[in-house]
Enzyme design. Sequence first.
Site, PDB file in Angstrom:
ATOM      1  N   HIS A 194      45.388  37.084  46.614  1.00  0.00           N
ATOM      2  CA  HIS A 194      44.648  37.503  45.300  1.00  0.00           C
ATOM      3  C   HIS A 194      44.166  38.780  45.667  1.00  0.00           C
ATOM      4  O   HIS A 194      43.666  39.165  46.664  1.00  0.00           O
ATOM      5  CB  HIS A 194      43.524  36.098  44.942  1.00  0.00           C
ATOM      6  CG  HIS A 194      43.189  36.653  43.416  1.00  0.00           C
ATOM      7  ND1 HIS A 194      42.436  37.854  43.308  1.00  0.00           N
ATOM      8  CD2 HIS A 194      43.640  36.363  42.311  1.00  0.00           C
ATOM      9  CE1 HIS A 194      41.989  37.758  41.678  1.00  0.00           C
ATOM     10  NE2 HIS A 194      42.872  37.051  41.158  1.00  0.00           N
TER      11      HIS A 194
ATOM     12  N   SER B  62      43.657  39.422  32.311  1.00  0.00           N
ATOM     13  CA  SER B  62      43.321  39.290  30.927  1.00  0.00           C
ATOM     14  C   SER B  62      44.060  38.433  29.892  1.00  0.00           C
ATOM     15  O   SER B  62      44.359  38.906  28.884  1.00  0.00           O
ATOM     16  CB  SER B  62      43.125  40.416  30.449  1.00  0.00           C
ATOM     17  OG  SER B  62      41.855  41.245  31.233  1.00  0.00           O
TER      18      SER B  62
ATOM     19  N   LYS C  21      37.965  31.167  39.963  1.00  0.00           N
ATOM     20  CA  LYS C  21      37.191  32.031  40.971  1.00  0.00           C
ATOM     21  C   LYS C  21      35.790  31.298  41.217  1.00  0.00           C
ATOM     22  O   LYS C  21      35.692  30.086  41.210  1.00  0.00           O
ATOM     23  CB  LYS C  21      36.891  33.375  40.245  1.00  0.00           C
ATOM     24  CG  LYS C  21      38.130  33.941  39.726  1.00  0.00           C
ATOM     25  CD  LYS C  21      38.215  35.458  39.503  1.00  0.00           C
ATOM     26  CE  LYS C  21      39.796  35.731  38.856  1.00  0.00           C
ATOM     27  NZ  LYS C  21      39.782  36.980  38.380  1.00  0.00           N
TER      28      LYS C  21
ATOM     29  N   GLY D 119      40.359  40.944  34.671  1.00  0.00           N
ATOM     30  CA  GLY D 119      38.721  40.840  34.175  1.00  0.00           C
ATOM     31  C   GLY D 119      38.314  42.168  33.436  1.00  0.00           C
ATOM     32  O   GLY D 119      37.022  42.400  33.016  1.00  0.00           O
TER      33      GLY D 119
ATOM     34  N   GLU E 169      41.425  40.007  44.711  1.00  0.00           N
ATOM     35  CA  GLU E 169      39.979  40.096  45.241  1.00  0.00           C
ATOM     36  C   GLU E 169      39.863  39.864  46.486  1.00  0.00           C
ATOM     37  O   GLU E 169      39.048  40.257  47.513  1.00  0.00           O
ATOM     38  CB  GLU E 169      39.105  39.050  44.327  1.00  0.00           C
ATOM     39  CG  GLU E 169      39.043  39.461  42.909  1.00  0.00           C
ATOM     40  CD  GLU E 169      38.948  38.580  41.735  1.00  0.00           C
ATOM     41  OE1 GLU E 169      38.734  37.354  42.067  1.00  0.00           O
ATOM     42  OE2 GLU E 169      39.087  38.861  40.481  1.00  0.00           O
TER      43      GLU E 169
ATOM     44  N   ASN F 243      42.507  30.008  37.572  1.00  0.00           N
ATOM     45  CA  ASN F 243      41.778  30.374  38.738  1.00  0.00           C
ATOM     46  C   ASN F 243      40.286  30.702  38.398  1.00  0.00           C
ATOM     47  O   ASN F 243      40.071  31.640  37.568  1.00  0.00           O
ATOM     48  CB  ASN F 243      42.463  31.874  39.240  1.00  0.00           C
ATOM     49  CG  ASN F 243      41.410  32.164  40.518  1.00  0.00           C
ATOM     50  OD1 ASN F 243      40.785  31.542  40.824  1.00  0.00           O
ATOM     51  ND2 ASN F 243      41.986  33.458  40.688  1.00  0.00           N
TER      52      ASN F 243
ATOM     53  N   GLU G 104      49.910  40.308  39.519  1.00  0.00           N
ATOM     54  CA  GLU G 104      48.609  40.453  38.475  1.00  0.00           C
ATOM     55  C   GLU G 104      48.044  41.984  38.988  1.00  0.00           C
ATOM     56  O   GLU G 104      47.486  42.068  39.990  1.00  0.00           O
ATOM     57  CB  GLU G 104      47.584  39.653  39.389  1.00  0.00           C
ATOM     58  CG  GLU G 104      47.697  38.363  39.037  1.00  0.00           C
ATOM     59  CD  GLU G 104      46.420  37.240  39.170  1.00  0.00           C
ATOM     60  OE1 GLU G 104      46.210  36.652  38.208  1.00  0.00           O
ATOM     61  OE2 GLU G 104      45.639  37.565  40.171  1.00  0.00           O
TER      62      GLU G 104
HETATM   63  P1  13P Z   1      41.284  37.452  34.348  1.00  0.00           P
HETATM   64  O1  13P Z   1      42.191  36.539  33.328  1.00  0.00           O
HETATM   65  O2  13P Z   1      39.672  37.114  34.174  1.00  0.00           O
HETATM   66  O3  13P Z   1      41.372  38.986  33.860  1.00  0.00           O
HETATM   67  O4  13P Z   1      41.731  37.159  35.783  1.00  0.00           O
HETATM   68  C1  13P Z   1      42.852  37.205  36.172  1.00  0.00           C
HETATM   69  C2  13P Z   1      43.219  36.756  37.654  1.00  0.00           C
HETATM   70  O5  13P Z   1      42.640  37.216  38.434  1.00  0.00           O
HETATM   71  C3  13P Z   1      43.705  35.379  37.949  1.00  0.00           C
HETATM   72  O6  13P Z   1      43.834  35.257  39.347  1.00  0.00           O
END
Ligand code: 13P
Length: 249
Positions: free
Chosen positions: A95, A212, A11, A173, A97, A9, A167
């Site tokens: 997601h 992560s 982002k 992150g 976010e 992803n 997740e």
């Molecule tokens: P990270 O791997 O940067 O922690 O992000 C995970 C994520 O949100 C994947 O959708």
Amino acid sequence: MRKIIAAGNWKMNGSRTMTATLINTIKGGLAKDCNCEVLICPSFGYLSLACGLLAGSPIKLGAQNISTEASGAHTGEISGDMLVDLGCTHVLVGHSERRALYGETSEIVAVKFEEAQLVGLTPVLCLGETLEQREAGETEKVVEQQLQTVIGRVGIDAFERSVLAYEPVWAIGTGQTATPDQAQKVHAFLRRTIAAQNGSIADSLRILYGGSVNGSNAAELFAMLDVDGGLVGGASLKGDQFLDICAAA
Ligand code: 13P
């Protein structure tokens, strides 16, 4: 036997140059005998470029979001048909976010899941608890509510054509990966929840872990019984790291 998925992803990151470089690195470095399914999810603006670069490769293309609407006066939105037209086979829905920053409720996520399937896209339904919810002992309650809201709208049979991604928000992150045991516990709970409604769908459904994941921790996570791959953010932007994750699969 469930085939492992390594999904990136990206982002809101990238450029035309980065898209081309990263895709060429992944294409070139992916082992011929790689036993996993690879999926990348760039930003909308680079889907068309990515689709061209991926032509003839087994790597699949996904989007990060989809409109709840099929077409019309919805400025700034993108429909399922458009994503298919751009070469996508998958789309992330729910997601954390999107839930936290853009007000997506589980009801909205359920509509997006349905819209994706209506046009033949495979939704990757993301679920997960915040640190506060985990510390309050509410992890299972939270992910169950997120899952059941979607099942309530589309029915359990729709999950035959979907992927789940657990997740935990506190692991995204932050560099603080869930331990393999922590991930396994929630994955097993999700699979049991599905199994209570349809055993064969529960057996075949891929449940990815996200938060992560990197080249060093992927193998131990993917070794867990109910962890069927990873949804990777930061490490998917680095070709060598992402290739290590694919190799771990
Ligand atoms: P990270 O791997 O940067 O922690 O992000 C995970 C994520 O949100 C994947 O959708």
